[in-house]
Scaffold this motif. Structure first.
Motif, short mmCIF file in Angstrom:
data_model
loop_
_atom_site.label_atom_id
_atom_site.label_comp_id
_atom_site.label_asym_id
_atom_site.label_seq_id
_atom_site.Cartn_x
_atom_site.Cartn_y
_atom_site.Cartn_z
N ARG A 181 102.88 38.39 45.47
CA ARG A 181 102.31 37.82 46.70
C ARG A 181 101.77 36.42 46.43
O ARG A 181 101.86 35.54 47.28
CB ARG A 181 101.22 38.73 47.25
CG ARG A 181 100.87 38.32 48.67
CD ARG A 181 99.94 39.26 49.38
NE ARG A 181 100.26 40.65 49.14
CZ ARG A 181 99.42 41.64 49.36
NH1 ARG A 181 98.22 41.40 49.83
NH2 ARG A 181 99.76 42.89 49.12
N THR A 182 101.21 36.20 45.24
CA THR A 182 100.72 34.86 44.90
C THR A 182 101.87 33.86 44.98
O THR A 182 101.71 32.77 45.54
CB THR A 182 100.07 34.85 43.51
OG1 THR A 182 98.95 35.74 43.52
CG2 THR A 182 99.61 33.46 43.11
N LEU A 183 103.01 34.21 44.43
CA LEU A 183 104.18 33.34 44.48
C LEU A 183 104.58 33.05 45.93
O LEU A 183 104.77 31.89 46.32
CB LEU A 183 105.34 33.97 43.73
CG LEU A 183 106.68 33.25 43.81
CD1 LEU A 183 106.60 31.88 43.18
CD2 LEU A 183 107.77 34.09 43.18
N ASP A 184 104.69 34.10 46.74
CA ASP A 184 105.06 33.92 48.15
C ASP A 184 104.07 33.01 48.87
O ASP A 184 104.47 32.13 49.63
CB ASP A 184 105.12 35.27 48.86
CG ASP A 184 106.24 36.16 48.34
OD1 ASP A 184 107.17 35.65 47.68
OD2 ASP A 184 106.17 37.38 48.59
N ASN A 185 102.78 33.23 48.62
CA ASN A 185 101.75 32.42 49.29
C ASN A 185 101.79 30.96 48.85
O ASN A 185 101.60 30.05 49.65
CB ASN A 185 100.37 33.02 49.07
CG ASN A 185 100.20 34.37 49.75
OD1 ASN A 185 101.04 34.80 50.54
ND2 ASN A 185 99.12 35.05 49.42
N LEU A 186 102.01 30.73 47.55
CA LEU A 186 102.10 29.36 47.06
C LEU A 186 103.31 28.64 47.66
O LEU A 186 103.23 27.46 48.02
CB LEU A 186 102.20 29.34 45.53
CG LEU A 186 100.90 29.55 44.78
CD1 LEU A 186 101.17 29.81 43.31
CD2 LEU A 186 99.98 28.35 44.95
N LEU A 187 104.42 29.35 47.78
CA LEU A 187 105.61 28.74 48.39
C LEU A 187 105.37 28.39 49.85
O LEU A 187 105.80 27.35 50.33
CB LEU A 187 106.81 29.69 48.26
CG LEU A 187 107.39 29.84 46.85
CD1 LEU A 187 108.39 30.98 46.81
CD2 LEU A 187 108.02 28.54 46.39
N ALA A 188 104.67 29.27 50.56
CA ALA A 188 104.43 29.07 51.98
C ALA A 188 103.35 28.03 52.27
O ALA A 188 103.50 27.18 53.14
CB ALA A 188 104.08 30.39 52.65
#
Length: 194
Positions: free
Chosen positions: A45-52
């Motif tokens: 989720r951290t990766l997804d949030n950083l991308l978004a």
């Protein structure tokens, strides 16, 4: 020489909810001075949030229950407050925090690297250092985050060694955090055995 700091990284999801994750953040020299490198594993989720959102907050805390609670799944609802300059919250009770934005993404199929710059930093309370039990909890949390990668006998040996510091120097918060992690290891062992 790059240094890794064990921190709690907070991001905001697409649904607007805060997400907390223990993460070893690399601090290295960049073209404009010190910069943070965040390298979350895929999927996360951290990766997804950083991308978004392209931003995060790096929180420094001496409450090791935050590390253990997030890693073990026992507790993730630590109080947060809005950050000053980024679209991510910070821990309400952190000792210090740095608000960061992504400057560059180095993609990788396993662990992309986000090169970040600090846009705001604040200290809230003095850091007086970790006692041995707090350091042991952080090391155990790192082991628990790698249960799927490490052999069971290595984990058992490391936990046996770290338990010495818990027995000698832990107070109630450290014992609670330790118990969460030991329970998570036992649950993983039971799953592997069945």
């Amino acid at each position: 020489m790059p240094m890794i700091r064990e921190t709690i990284v907070t991001t905001t999801g697409a649904d607007g909810r805060p997400h907390l994750a223990p993460l070893g953040v690399t601090v290295e020299d960049g073209p404009d001075g010190e910069r943070f490198v965040l390298a979350p594993f895929r999927p996360s989720r951290t990766l997804d949030n950083l991308l978004a959102r392209r931003c995060a907050v790096v929180n420094h805390t001496d409450d090791v229950r935050v590390f253990a609670g997030c890693i073990s799944g026992r507790r993730r609802d630590w109080p947060t407050v809005p950050a000053e300059r980024v679209d991510a919250p910070r821990l309400a009770d952190c000792l210090a925090h740095e608000e960061i934005t992504v400057v560059e993404l180095l993609d990788d199929p396993v662990r992309p690297r986000f090169l970040c710059r600090t846009v705001h930093a604040a200290a809230h309370a003095p850091f007086r250092g970790f006692n041995r039990a707090q350091a042991a909890v952080i090391e155990a949390a790192i082991l628990v985050s790698r249960l799927h990668l490490l052999p069971a006998d290595k984990i058992a040996r490391e936990i046996d060694y770290l338990s010495i510091a818990i027995a000698k120097t832990a107070g109630p918060p450290e014992r609670e955090a330790w118990d969460w992690l030991v329970e998570r290891i036992a649950a993983h062992r039971d799953t592997e055995a069945s």
